[in-house]
Design an enzyme around this catalytic site. Sequence first.
Site, mmCIF file in Angstrom:
data_model
loop_
_atom_site.group_PDB
_atom_site.id
_atom_site.type_symbol
_atom_site.label_atom_id
_atom_site.label_comp_id
_atom_site.label_asym_id
_atom_site.label_seq_id
_atom_site.Cartn_x
_atom_site.Cartn_y
_atom_site.Cartn_z
ATOM 1 N N LYS A 198 0.842 -1.193 0.000
ATOM 2 C CA LYS A 198 0.000 0.000 0.000
ATOM 3 C C LYS A 198 0.878 1.245 0.000
ATOM 4 C CE LYS A 198 -1.843 3.053 2.840
ATOM 5 N NZ LYS A 198 -2.084 4.128 1.880
ATOM 6 N N SER A 252 5.278 6.866 10.297
ATOM 7 C CA SER A 252 5.402 7.588 11.562
ATOM 8 C C SER A 252 5.388 6.630 12.751
ATOM 9 C CB SER A 252 4.249 8.576 11.693
ATOM 10 O OG SER A 252 3.029 7.861 11.706
ATOM 11 N N THR A 253 5.958 7.071 13.842
ATOM 12 C CA THR A 253 5.971 6.277 15.069
ATOM 13 C C THR A 253 4.544 6.049 15.567
ATOM 14 O OG1 THR A 253 8.174 7.047 15.620
ATOM 15 C CG2 THR A 253 6.844 6.262 17.457
ATOM 16 N N GLU A 273 9.923 0.694 10.489
ATOM 17 C CA GLU A 273 10.922 1.757 10.254
ATOM 18 C C GLU A 273 10.205 3.075 10.508
ATOM 19 O OE1 GLU A 273 14.033 1.367 9.499
ATOM 20 O OE2 GLU A 273 14.243 -0.560 8.509
ATOM 21 N N CYS A 307 13.655 10.680 6.983
ATOM 22 C CA CYS A 307 13.547 10.120 8.337
ATOM 23 C C CYS A 307 14.883 10.173 9.076
ATOM 24 C CB CYS A 307 13.035 8.692 8.273
ATOM 25 S SG CYS A 307 14.020 7.664 7.178
ATOM 26 N N GLU A 404 10.092 15.378 15.910
ATOM 27 C CA GLU A 404 10.416 15.293 14.484
ATOM 28 C C GLU A 404 9.580 16.346 13.734
ATOM 29 O OE1 GLU A 404 8.995 11.843 12.202
ATOM 30 O OE2 GLU A 404 10.994 11.692 11.339
HETATM 31 P P1 NAP Z 1 2.335 7.827 8.217
HETATM 32 O O1 NAP Z 1 1.294 8.834 8.370
HETATM 33 O O2 NAP Z 1 2.635 6.946 9.368
HETATM 34 O O3 NAP Z 1 1.930 6.957 6.944
HETATM 35 C C1 NAP Z 1 2.724 5.904 6.489
HETATM 36 C C2 NAP Z 1 1.857 4.907 5.757
HETATM 37 O O4 NAP Z 1 0.962 4.294 6.678
HETATM 38 C C3 NAP Z 1 0.995 5.524 4.669
HETATM 39 O O5 NAP Z 1 0.890 4.629 3.582
HETATM 40 C C4 NAP Z 1 -0.334 5.653 5.384
HETATM 41 O O6 NAP Z 1 -1.421 5.710 4.502
HETATM 42 C C5 NAP Z 1 -0.367 4.405 6.200
HETATM 43 N N1 NAP Z 1 -1.300 4.429 7.338
HETATM 44 C C6 NAP Z 1 -1.877 5.489 7.943
HETATM 45 N N2 NAP Z 1 -2.685 5.076 8.945
HETATM 46 C C7 NAP Z 1 -2.604 3.719 8.977
HETATM 47 C C8 NAP Z 1 -3.210 2.708 9.792
HETATM 48 N N3 NAP Z 1 -4.046 3.019 10.777
HETATM 49 N N4 NAP Z 1 -2.902 1.408 9.554
HETATM 50 C C9 NAP Z 1 -2.042 1.087 8.571
HETATM 51 N N5 NAP Z 1 -1.464 2.000 7.744
HETATM 52 C C10 NAP Z 1 -1.725 3.307 7.960
HETATM 53 O O7 NAP Z 1 3.722 8.475 7.801
HETATM 54 P P2 NAP Z 1 3.955 9.562 6.673
HETATM 55 O O8 NAP Z 1 3.451 10.840 7.203
HETATM 56 O O9 NAP Z 1 3.458 9.076 5.378
HETATM 57 O O10 NAP Z 1 5.543 9.551 6.579
HETATM 58 C C11 NAP Z 1 6.362 10.278 7.399
HETATM 59 C C12 NAP Z 1 6.941 9.430 8.524
HETATM 60 O O11 NAP Z 1 7.634 8.296 8.014
HETATM 61 C C13 NAP Z 1 7.966 10.174 9.323
HETATM 62 O O12 NAP Z 1 7.762 9.974 10.700
HETATM 63 C C14 NAP Z 1 9.290 9.557 8.892
HETATM 64 O O13 NAP Z 1 10.324 9.683 9.830
HETATM 65 C C15 NAP Z 1 8.885 8.160 8.659
HETATM 66 N N6 NAP Z 1 9.860 7.471 7.782
HETATM 67 C C16 NAP Z 1 10.695 6.544 8.331
HETATM 68 C C17 NAP Z 1 11.644 5.918 7.545
HETATM 69 C C18 NAP Z 1 12.575 4.895 8.124
HETATM 70 O O14 NAP Z 1 13.175 4.149 7.359
HETATM 71 N N7 NAP Z 1 12.724 4.803 9.424
HETATM 72 C C19 NAP Z 1 11.740 6.228 6.191
HETATM 73 C C20 NAP Z 1 10.874 7.185 5.665
HETATM 74 C C21 NAP Z 1 9.931 7.793 6.479
HETATM 75 P P3 NAP Z 1 -2.016 7.152 4.024
HETATM 76 O O15 NAP Z 1 -0.897 7.855 3.363
HETATM 77 O O16 NAP Z 1 -3.091 6.811 3.090
HETATM 78 O O17 NAP Z 1 -2.476 7.819 5.263
#
Ligand code: NAP
Length: 505
Positions: A198, A252-253, A273, A307, A404
């Site tokens: 997804k 996200s965390t 991650e 990230c 963050e």
């Molecule tokens: P996010 O809001 O957590 O979304 C990540 C993914 O999860 C998206 O595909 C999102 O779908 C989906 N999602 C949302 N709610 C969900 C649920 N209840 N159950 C399952 N999946 C769900 O994160 P983001 O805002 O897209 O990305 C930014 C974050 O990613 C930052 O915190 C960054 O640090 C982290 N990140 C970490 C790494 C690493 O390798 N550690 C790498 C890149 C990014 P939708 O988009 O449709 O909401």
Amino acid sequence: MDKVIKDLLDTYKVTKQTRDFLSKPLGMYIDGKFVSGNANETLDVMEPSTGKHLAQIARGNEQDINDAVSSAKQAFEGEWAAYKPRAREQVMRKISDLIRENLQTIAELECLDSGKAISGCKAVDIAGAANVWEYFAGWATKISGSTRDTSMPGEYFTYTQKEPVGVVGAIVPWNWPFAMATWKLAAPLAAGCTVVLKPAELTSLSMLYFMTLCEQAGLPKGVINIVTGKGSIVGTALSTHPDIAKVSFTGSTEVGKLIGKNIADDIKHVTLELGGKSPMIAFNDADTDALARATLGSIYFNAGQVCSAGSRLYVQRGVYDEVVEKIKKIAESIKLGTGLDPQTQMGPVISKAQQQSIMNYIEIGKKEGARLVTGGYALEQDGFFIKPTLFADTTNDMRIVQEEIFGPVLVMQVFDTEDEVVALANDNEFGLASSIWTQDVSRVHRMVPQIKAGNVWVNIHDPGDPNMAFGGVKHSGVGKDLGPEQLEHYLESKTVWINIGAKND
Ligand code: NAP
Ligand code: MG
């Protein structure tokens, strides 16, 4: 197509493939076909440098996840299971080659969708993804268990054998859509797993285009399925589906914790991650020019939506003022622009909401008493631009130092001693990455074990290679992507004992 978008495509002479792809309705990719989804609903996609409508994607639901998982399960037990390791390697190499051949088109779609600057996107995101496919293609033929000696009385033939864990549910964020999806696909395919992925709802285009390349490469249907839509619906359905053996999540965390809870009932494998607030630590003997330049590939890369970005900078007192000045100069030299422009160094952030969230943190920083050295404002034009920002004279109790921000905002503070800076660096809920800047090799070896982070880099920040595992500790996650460590996460080790002591003659 919106007139502004059309002009953008004309100005930057985007490829025919990009235009053709955007002119067609974009479905999800399930069981080897593009489909509109059971509900036949769509979501609008925006181009972040203009805020204009770019495309529509399918809005998936639980039934689409069921269809995709069922297809992936069939492939896992059927056609893909019959692929010998070398056959898996060959199709994965073909995918890698096709990514290289289509690099420009993938990058154009990625930049239109996410706002990324195209030069960096081509060199880092897309070329890097081709390398990851190539690397894990090589692993497909090198998976093996081992024979063991045991001390139990009797005679036994004892060994372990590796088996793929099963169908993988992968969920990825919007900041590196193509690269993060690649990190979630290549290792499981090498291991013999199949995947339902997804993408983030804001950035699904490059993965949909990617499936046309997988078709060209001859990947059997069901091995990769892409279900687009909302995380709360599609992501939840995927991570809780009983036929998913492993969930691999980057994001996200906050959502990572939710996924951790969701998978507990089913005892699924999981890799998380998550977020970061990674420290850069510079001593008086550091190469301050190299340090300042490193911000271009880190906190000021991808508009700070990285990230592992070095988002906190601790500088020893002797060079602190000098570093403030050098980074200020670099931040002010960065050319902002639309993602498609090859001259652009920093594109917009992903969305209006993200822009507002970053601006909110900038206001918090000012109220907390940090010194705003440069930037600190959004451009007054269409699109979601934020000027590269530097706060100096921060302290660890400030929210801008602890949380963050996920934007081009660097926070700096001064320190005096090694012990002091180790404590400051570790005083944070995250533990994804870190970098140490010094010429003193003894200091490096003293510090590496003390830094609580999954990655420690010395005199560089944010290097990457498919053979080097990447992942965090503390609230930055569990498990690794890349390297042999990642492959292990997609393999079960079966322990076999054969009693060979009894003779029947
Ligand atoms: P996010 O809001 O957590 O979304 C990540 C993914 O999860 C998206 O595909 C999102 O779908 C989906 N999602 C949302 N709610 C969900 C649920 N209840 N159950 C399952 N999946 C769900 O994160 P983001 O805002 O897209 O990305 C930014 C974050 O990613 C930052 O915190 C960054 O640090 C982290 N990140 C970490 C790494 C690493 O390798 N550690 C790498 C890149 C990014 P939708 O988009 O449709 O909401
Ligand atoms: Mg978008």
